[in-house]
Motif scaffolding. Structure first.
Motif, PDB file in Angstrom:
ATOM      1  N   THR A  26       0.860  -1.189   0.000  1.00 41.26           N
ATOM      2  CA  THR A  26       0.000   0.000   0.000  1.00 41.26           C
ATOM      3  C   THR A  26       0.892   1.233   0.000  1.00 41.26           C
ATOM      4  O   THR A  26       1.907   1.276   0.698  1.00 41.26           O
ATOM      5  N   TRP A  27       0.493   2.234  -0.783  1.00 39.99           N
ATOM      6  CA  TRP A  27       1.257   3.473  -0.879  1.00 39.99           C
ATOM      7  C   TRP A  27       0.384   4.582  -0.301  1.00 39.99           C
ATOM      8  O   TRP A  27      -0.719   4.826  -0.787  1.00 39.99           O
ATOM      9  N   ARG A  28       0.885   5.236   0.749  1.00 40.48           N
ATOM     10  CA  ARG A  28       0.032   6.198   1.460  1.00 40.48           C
ATOM     11  C   ARG A  28       0.804   7.453   1.831  1.00 40.48           C
ATOM     12  O   ARG A  28       2.001   7.385   2.130  1.00 40.48           O
ATOM     13  N   ARG A  29       0.094   8.582   1.832  1.00 43.14           N
ATOM     14  CA  ARG A  29       0.666   9.858   2.278  1.00 43.14           C
ATOM     15  C   ARG A  29       0.158  10.180   3.682  1.00 43.14           C
ATOM     16  O   ARG A  29      -1.010   9.923   4.006  1.00 43.14           O
ATOM     17  N   TYR A  30       1.040  10.755   4.482  1.00 41.24           N
ATOM     18  CA  TYR A  30       0.699  11.160   5.847  1.00 41.24           C
ATOM     19  C   TYR A  30       0.953  12.655   5.997  1.00 41.24           C
ATOM     20  O   TYR A  30       1.939  13.177   5.479  1.00 41.24           O
ATOM     21  N   ASN A  31       0.076  13.315   6.719  1.00 44.27           N
ATOM     22  CA  ASN A  31       0.235  14.732   6.991  1.00 44.27           C
ATOM     23  C   ASN A  31       1.178  14.948   8.167  1.00 44.27           C
ATOM     24  O   ASN A  31       1.418  14.035   8.973  1.00 44.27           O
ATOM     25  N   GLN A  32       1.700  16.157   8.284  1.00 43.06           N
ATOM     26  CA  GLN A  32       2.565  16.501   9.410  1.00 43.06           C
ATOM     27  C   GLN A  32       1.842  16.238  10.723  1.00 43.06           C
ATOM     28  O   GLN A  32       0.657  16.561  10.880  1.00 43.06           O
ATOM     29  N   ASN A  33       2.534  15.617  11.669  1.00 33.75           N
ATOM     30  CA  ASN A  33       2.038  15.282  13.009  1.00 33.75           C
ATOM     31  C   ASN A  33       1.025  14.134  13.020  1.00 33.75           C
ATOM     32  O   ASN A  33       0.477  13.819  14.073  1.00 33.75           O
ATOM     33  N   GLU A  34       0.818  13.502  11.883  1.00 33.38           N
ATOM     34  CA  GLU A  34      -0.083  12.353  11.848  1.00 33.38           C
ATOM     35  C   GLU A  34       0.658  11.111  12.347  1.00 33.38           C
ATOM     36  O   GLU A  34       1.800  10.863  11.984  1.00 33.38           O
ATOM     37  N   ILE A  35      -0.024  10.326  13.191  1.00 31.68           N
ATOM     38  CA  ILE A  35       0.572   9.108  13.726  1.00 31.68           C
ATOM     39  C   ILE A  35       0.564   8.024  12.647  1.00 31.68           C
ATOM     40  O   ILE A  35      -0.470   7.746  12.041  1.00 31.68           O
ATOM     41  N   VAL A  36       1.724   7.429  12.433  1.00 30.12           N
ATOM     42  CA  VAL A  36       1.837   6.337  11.468  1.00 30.12           C
ATOM     43  C   VAL A  36       1.559   5.006  12.163  1.00 30.12           C
ATOM     44  O   VAL A  36       0.731   4.208  11.706  1.00 30.12           O
ATOM     45  N   VAL A  37       2.254   4.737  13.246  1.00 32.44           N
ATOM     46  CA  VAL A  37       1.936   3.607  14.124  1.00 32.44           C
ATOM     47  C   VAL A  37       2.057   4.103  15.560  1.00 32.44           C
ATOM     48  O   VAL A  37       2.835   5.013  15.848  1.00 32.44           O
ATOM     49  N   ASP A  38       1.313   3.482  16.461  1.00 41.92           N
ATOM     50  CA  ASP A  38       1.328   3.930  17.846  1.00 41.92           C
ATOM     51  C   ASP A  38       1.828   2.817  18.755  1.00 41.92           C
ATOM     52  O   ASP A  38       1.934   1.653  18.355  1.00 41.92           O
ATOM     53  N   PHE A  39       2.102   3.198  20.001  1.00 45.17           N
ATOM     54  CA  PHE A  39       2.535   2.238  20.998  1.00 45.17           C
ATOM     55  C   PHE A  39       1.538   1.084  21.076  1.00 45.17           C
ATOM     56  O   PHE A  39       0.312   1.300  21.094  1.00 45.17           O
ATOM     57  N   GLU A  40       2.054  -0.125  21.120  1.00 45.57           N
ATOM     58  CA  GLU A  40       1.272  -1.343  21.340  1.00 45.57           C
ATOM     59  C   GLU A  40       0.283  -1.660  20.214  1.00 45.57           C
ATOM     60  O   GLU A  40      -0.611  -2.468  20.393  1.00 45.57           O
ATOM     61  N   ASP A  41       0.461  -1.040  19.039  1.00 54.45           N
ATOM     62  CA  ASP A  41      -0.321  -1.461  17.866  1.00 54.45           C
ATOM     63  C   ASP A  41      -0.018  -2.932  17.583  1.00 54.45           C
ATOM     64  O   ASP A  41       1.107  -3.402  17.764  1.00 54.45           O
ATOM     65  N   GLN A  42      -1.019  -3.636  17.081  1.00 49.53           N
ATOM     66  CA  GLN A  42      -0.849  -5.050  16.768  1.00 49.53           C
ATOM     67  C   GLN A  42      -0.385  -5.274  15.326  1.00 49.53           C
ATOM     68  O   GLN A  42      -0.120  -6.410  14.934  1.00 49.53           O
ATOM     69  N   SER A  43      -0.282  -4.211  14.538  1.00 47.74           N
ATOM     70  CA  SER A  43       0.107  -4.356  13.140  1.00 47.74           C
ATOM     71  C   SER A  43       1.552  -4.829  13.027  1.00 47.74           C
ATOM     72  O   SER A  43       2.362  -4.624  13.933  1.00 47.74           O
ATOM     73  N   ASP A  44       1.887  -5.473  11.902  1.00 49.10           N
ATOM     74  CA  ASP A  44       3.261  -5.943  11.711  1.00 49.10           C
ATOM     75  C   ASP A  44       3.802  -5.582  10.328  1.00 49.10           C
ATOM     76  O   ASP A  44       4.706  -6.248   9.806  1.00 49.10           O
ATOM     77  N   ASP A  45       3.256  -4.535   9.722  1.00 44.17           N
ATOM     78  CA  ASP A  45       3.739  -4.070   8.425  1.00 44.17           C
ATOM     79  C   ASP A  45       5.113  -3.424   8.559  1.00 44.17           C
ATOM     80  O   ASP A  45       5.497  -2.954   9.633  1.00 44.17           O
TER      81      ASP A  45
END
Length: 229
Positions: A26-45
């Motif tokens: 997946t190709w995605r854009r993030y804005n300034q100060n946007e969280i990409v991943v957070d503490f204790e997220d279950q994702s593994d990308d």
């Protein structure tokens, strides 16, 4: 469909048909100060930075946040979770508008098992990160505040073009960022930087912090290590 072949980590890997993996990302854009991943997220990308900059930081049990690294285009993060599938140990936030390629853990591991070149690269990267963590652990165990600051300034700096022997940090780091990186209060960083400036060991220019005599900071660190031995 965008190709992962333009991602530095995958460049010059000849044994794989990289195009077949791109459609699974997946190709995605993030804005300034946007969280990409957070503490204790279950994702593994795994996240590959195509443009922009992100900050990686951890949170202690007491709620204190410590900056681990600022990552730029060409770098990546998330490989720990892709390998061990344990929930995220750090928060990653976009420092500027950023574009990232998000690769599922299954795809990342498939590439590593299929490509000795890619596997070798990740092993060298992980080894480098372990060495850096060991160095930081040593610094926090042995050095006082000012010596931890010296070490961090040297680590963040690059040789200054056209000025032999000098090093530069561009852009100059905010004092509260330095304090979060070495584990102290912002006021303490400000005091130590003022002392270094008075000694003419550092100087502030437009858009940069210049280390005028890095060899002095290196000598002070070596002396501190020898005293602790």
């Amino acid at each position: 469909m965008q190709s992962i072949a333009r991602i530095p980590f995958f460049q010059d890997i000849q044994e794989l048909d990289l195009d077949k993996y791109g459609h699974r990302c997946t190709w995605r854009r993030y804005n300034q100060n946007e969280i990409v991943v957070d503490f204790e997220d279950q994702s593994d990308d795994v996240f590959f930075i195509l443009s922009g900059e992100v900050r990686v930081q951890i949170r202690t049990a007491a709620g204190k946040e410590i900056i681990l690294a600022d990552l730029r285009a060409g770098q990546f993060f998330g490989e720990y979770a892709a390998i061990d599938h344990i929930k995220r140990s750090a928060n990653v936030t976009a420092l500027s508008r950023s574009e990232l390629c998000i690769m599922p853990a299954a795809v990342f591991m498939e590439i590593l098992f299929a490509s000795p070149a890619a596997c070798g690269r990740i092993l060298r990267l992980l080894t480098g990160r372990v060495r850096e963590l060991n160095a930081r652990l040593t610094e926090h165990s042995v050095f006082d505040l000012k010596h931890r600051l010296y070490a961090e300034l040297l680590r963040l700096s690059q040789p200054r073009h056209g000025h032999a022997g000098e090093r530069v940090i561009t852009p100059p780091p905010f004092h509260h960022v330095l304090s979060a990186r070495i584990g102290c209060r912002r006021e303490q960083v400000t005091r130590e930087l003022t002392l270094l400036s008075t000694e003419k060991l550092i100087a502030k220019t437009r858009g940069a912090l210049v280390i005028l005599r890095p060899e002095v900071l290196e000598a002070r660190l070596a002396h501190a290590l020898s005293e602790d031995a």
